[in-house]
Design a protein around this motif. Structure first.
Motif, PDB file in Angstrom:
ATOM      1  N   VAL A 131      -0.810 -39.941  28.186  1.00  0.00           N
ATOM      2  CA  VAL A 131       0.180 -38.902  28.494  1.00  0.00           C
ATOM      3  C   VAL A 131      -0.555 -37.594  28.817  1.00  0.00           C
ATOM      4  O   VAL A 131      -1.571 -37.279  28.196  1.00  0.00           O
ATOM      5  CB  VAL A 131       1.206 -38.722  27.346  1.00  0.00           C
ATOM      6  CG1 VAL A 131       0.559 -38.291  26.049  1.00  0.00           C
ATOM      7  CG2 VAL A 131       2.287 -37.726  27.735  1.00  0.00           C
ATOM      8  N   VAL A 132      -0.050 -36.882  29.826  1.00  0.00           N
ATOM      9  CA  VAL A 132      -0.730 -35.681  30.315  1.00  0.00           C
ATOM     10  C   VAL A 132       0.247 -34.517  30.390  1.00  0.00           C
ATOM     11  O   VAL A 132       1.326 -34.651  30.967  1.00  0.00           O
ATOM     12  CB  VAL A 132      -1.336 -35.935  31.715  1.00  0.00           C
ATOM     13  CG1 VAL A 132      -1.951 -34.656  32.281  1.00  0.00           C
ATOM     14  CG2 VAL A 132      -2.393 -37.026  31.635  1.00  0.00           C
ATOM     15  N   GLY A 133      -0.120 -33.407  29.767  1.00  0.00           N
ATOM     16  CA  GLY A 133       0.736 -32.226  29.801  1.00  0.00           C
ATOM     17  C   GLY A 133      -0.095 -30.958  29.914  1.00  0.00           C
ATOM     18  O   GLY A 133      -1.327 -30.982  29.891  1.00  0.00           O
ATOM     19  N   GLN A 134       0.610 -29.837  30.052  1.00  0.00           N
ATOM     20  CA  GLN A 134      -0.074 -28.559  30.233  1.00  0.00           C
ATOM     21  C   GLN A 134       0.782 -27.451  29.627  1.00  0.00           C
ATOM     22  O   GLN A 134       2.013 -27.475  29.725  1.00  0.00           O
ATOM     23  CB  GLN A 134      -0.257 -28.296  31.726  1.00  0.00           C
ATOM     24  CG  GLN A 134      -1.247 -27.200  32.043  1.00  0.00           C
ATOM     25  CD  GLN A 134      -1.323 -26.947  33.541  1.00  0.00           C
ATOM     26  OE1 GLN A 134      -0.343 -27.172  34.256  1.00  0.00           O
ATOM     27  NE2 GLN A 134      -2.466 -26.499  34.006  1.00  0.00           N
ATOM     28  N   ARG A 135       0.086 -26.501  28.982  1.00  0.00           N
ATOM     29  CA  ARG A 135       0.775 -25.301  28.502  1.00  0.00           C
ATOM     30  C   ARG A 135      -0.146 -24.123  28.792  1.00  0.00           C
ATOM     31  O   ARG A 135      -1.274 -24.097  28.314  1.00  0.00           O
ATOM     32  CB  ARG A 135       1.072 -25.387  27.012  1.00  0.00           C
ATOM     33  CG  ARG A 135       1.995 -24.248  26.552  1.00  0.00           C
ATOM     34  CD  ARG A 135       2.301 -24.329  25.083  1.00  0.00           C
ATOM     35  NE  ARG A 135       1.060 -24.258  24.319  1.00  0.00           N
ATOM     36  CZ  ARG A 135       0.971 -24.513  23.017  1.00  0.00           C
ATOM     37  NH1 ARG A 135       2.026 -24.908  22.343  1.00  0.00           N
ATOM     38  NH2 ARG A 135      -0.183 -24.413  22.393  1.00  0.00           N
ATOM     39  N   GLY A 136       0.338 -23.174  29.595  1.00  0.00           N
ATOM     40  CA  GLY A 136      -0.573 -22.134  30.074  1.00  0.00           C
ATOM     41  C   GLY A 136      -1.688 -22.817  30.841  1.00  0.00           C
ATOM     42  O   GLY A 136      -1.431 -23.701  31.657  1.00  0.00           O
ATOM     43  N   ALA A 137      -2.927 -22.416  30.544  1.00  0.00           N
ATOM     44  CA  ALA A 137      -4.053 -23.065  31.229  1.00  0.00           C
ATOM     45  C   ALA A 137      -4.553 -24.269  30.453  1.00  0.00           C
ATOM     46  O   ALA A 137      -5.474 -24.952  30.897  1.00  0.00           O
ATOM     47  CB  ALA A 137      -5.179 -22.053  31.408  1.00  0.00           C
ATOM     48  N   ALA A 138      -3.984 -24.546  29.281  1.00  0.00           N
ATOM     49  CA  ALA A 138      -4.532 -25.620  28.436  1.00  0.00           C
ATOM     50  C   ALA A 138      -4.002 -26.987  28.860  1.00  0.00           C
ATOM     51  O   ALA A 138      -2.807 -27.164  29.092  1.00  0.00           O
ATOM     52  CB  ALA A 138      -4.190 -25.359  26.979  1.00  0.00           C
ATOM     53  N   LEU A 139      -4.931 -27.919  28.944  1.00  0.00           N
ATOM     54  CA  LEU A 139      -4.595 -29.283  29.345  1.00  0.00           C
ATOM     55  C   LEU A 139      -4.489 -30.156  28.095  1.00  0.00           C
ATOM     56  O   LEU A 139      -5.362 -30.106  27.232  1.00  0.00           O
ATOM     57  CB  LEU A 139      -5.743 -29.788  30.242  1.00  0.00           C
ATOM     58  CG  LEU A 139      -5.630 -31.166  30.853  1.00  0.00           C
ATOM     59  CD1 LEU A 139      -4.461 -31.227  31.827  1.00  0.00           C
ATOM     60  CD2 LEU A 139      -6.937 -31.500  31.578  1.00  0.00           C
TER      61      LEU A 139
END
Ligand code: AMP
Ligand code: MG
Length: 409
Positions: free
Chosen positions: A288-296
């Motif tokens: 599973v792949v997600g992002q918050r701000g620049a964080a992966l």
């Protein structure tokens, strides 16, 4: 969740992850810490190197115009020029200079004859017999061959290997600008897990977190272990809430369709936008792949081999992109399959193989067990064999694509 969207092909999943990564801001680091990283900016040469025309051989610096007649031709030796010394005499017609490798070429000379193509004259020690007629420029390393002041010496994105660092040292540089190293948090999830220093008491040792941390370090990142979260939504949320300030957050386990698989929900609760879930590969499907701000955020599967395979196929390329490297895709070499393989079409398989050179070809032998849970099946692997998604069989001797593993000692 069985009505989830179609599984992504491996290449598309990787392209999407890479699309979420841009090189991190630069920092100046000492050369020793720059090895394997990429330049963050173009570097201009400050010095012209070599600073003077110099000899590529031990021999004699001569004037080619003196050596047009029948050979041998006897010349008077004016001086000896050693590396680290400057010549003091011009080579005038009928003379030459003894010269050592790396020594500056005296004015007047336009070629070097190697010592093996000359003969001493015992009765006249200040002369030498030249046995060949050199062309102009022979065995002369021209000024500026390595670098010319003001030229771009190395471009941004160039990976700094040992020769590149040598070029920069020669310029008098002691530090270089490179994207800073990605900070990577590593979290394990699962009620069945304990630390290696705890009595297991019916649990198993968390091997994923320390293994992933080593893989992160080997790929150029800086890992931090966040420990083990229990299988409750609160515990996973709480642990992930501690992952602020990291560039990449890696979790393992809890991303399948089991009743205790809370990682996706926890990410959602923390405001991490989910980009995709599940890739058409084996092992490693539930990524599973997600992002918050620049964080992966990369939720890797729990099976030890699956987590390492997904690291190799997705995480390492992402870390390389963050490090500013241009060549981020897994390396590939071609080889031949030793034995046969079959599977149902639908998922690409990444088969752990041991590959050895025989008669000029790389022969890949699948290892005994291929279950995702068995680390043993990864322990002797040198490569992953790519068994493409749409294929169902590979015959003995098939030409195959192999991915060299960064795990190997
Ligand atoms: P899960 O994705 O939570 O269903 O886990 C899949 C399998 O991987 C289970 O057999 C787990 O016990 C195993 N596993 C999960 N996390 C780890 C870990 N950190 N170290 C070793 N094995 C693990
Ligand atoms: Mg679990």
């Amino acid at each position: 969740m069985s009505d989830a969207p179609a599984l992504l092909p491996v290449e598309e999943a990787r392209a999407r992850i890479l699309g979420l990564c841009t090189p991190l801001p630069p920092e100046w680091v000492p050369m020793d810490d720059a090895l394997g990283r990429a330049l963050a900016e173009d570097v201009l040469a400050r010095r012209t190197l070599p600073p003077w025309d110099n000899s590529a051989m031990d021999g004699y610096a001569v004037r080619t115009a003196d050596l047009l007649g029948p050979l041998p031709i006897r010349l008077t030796v004016g001086e000896t020029v050693f590396a680290g010394k400057l010549p003091v005499r011009e080579v005038v017609p009928g003379t030459c200079a003894r010269i050592m490798t790396g020594a500056p070429l005296p004015s007047g000379a336009d070629a070097v004859v190697m010592r093996e193509r000359t003969r001493p004259v015992p009765e006249a020690p200040d002369t030498v017999d030249i046995l060949e007629a050199p062309g102009p420029g022979q065995f002369i390393r021209p000024r500026g061959e390595d670098a010319r002041e003001g030229d771009v010496l190395l471009r941004r994105g160039t990976p700094l290997g040992i020769p590149e660092l040598g070029l920069l040292w020669a310029q008098g540089m002691a530090s270089v600008p490179v994207p800073r190293r990605p900070r990577v948090a590593v979290l394990s999830t699962g009620d069945e897990l304990c630390r290696v220093d705890e009595p297991p008491g019916g649990r198993i040792v968390d091997t994923n977190a320390p293994a992933l941390a080593l893989a992160v370090r080997r790929a150029g990142g800086v890992p931090t272990l966040l420990g083990i979260a229990r299988d409750t939504p609160e515990a996973v949320r709480e642990a992930l809430a501690r992952a602020d300030g990291f560039d990449v957050v890696l979790t393992s386990a809890g991303v399948s369709v089991g009743d205790h698989d809370f990682v996706k929900d926890a990410l959602e609760a923390l405001g991490v936008a989910q980009h995709f879930w599940r890739v058409a590969i084996k092992p490693g499907k539930p990524l599973v792949v997600g992002q918050r701000g620049a964080a992966l955020f990369l939720g890797l599967p729990g099976n030890p081999t699956s987590s390492l395979v997904t690291f190799e196929l997705f995480v390492r390329p992402a870390l390389r992109r963050l490090l500013g490297l241009e060549d981020v895709e897994p390396a590939r070499v071609s080889g031949r399959l030793e034995g046969r393989l079959s599977k149902a079409p639908g998922l690409a398989h990444f088969v752990r193989v041991m590959a050895t050179w025989r008669a000029g070809e790389l022969w890949a032998k699948p290892l005994g067990t291929q279950t995702s849970g068995a680390l043993r099946s990864a322990s002797a692997a040198t490569h992953l064999l790519h068994f493409p998604r749409e294929h169902s069989s590979l015959t003995d001797g098939s030409h195959v694509e192999l991915i060299p593993l960064s795990w190997v000692a």
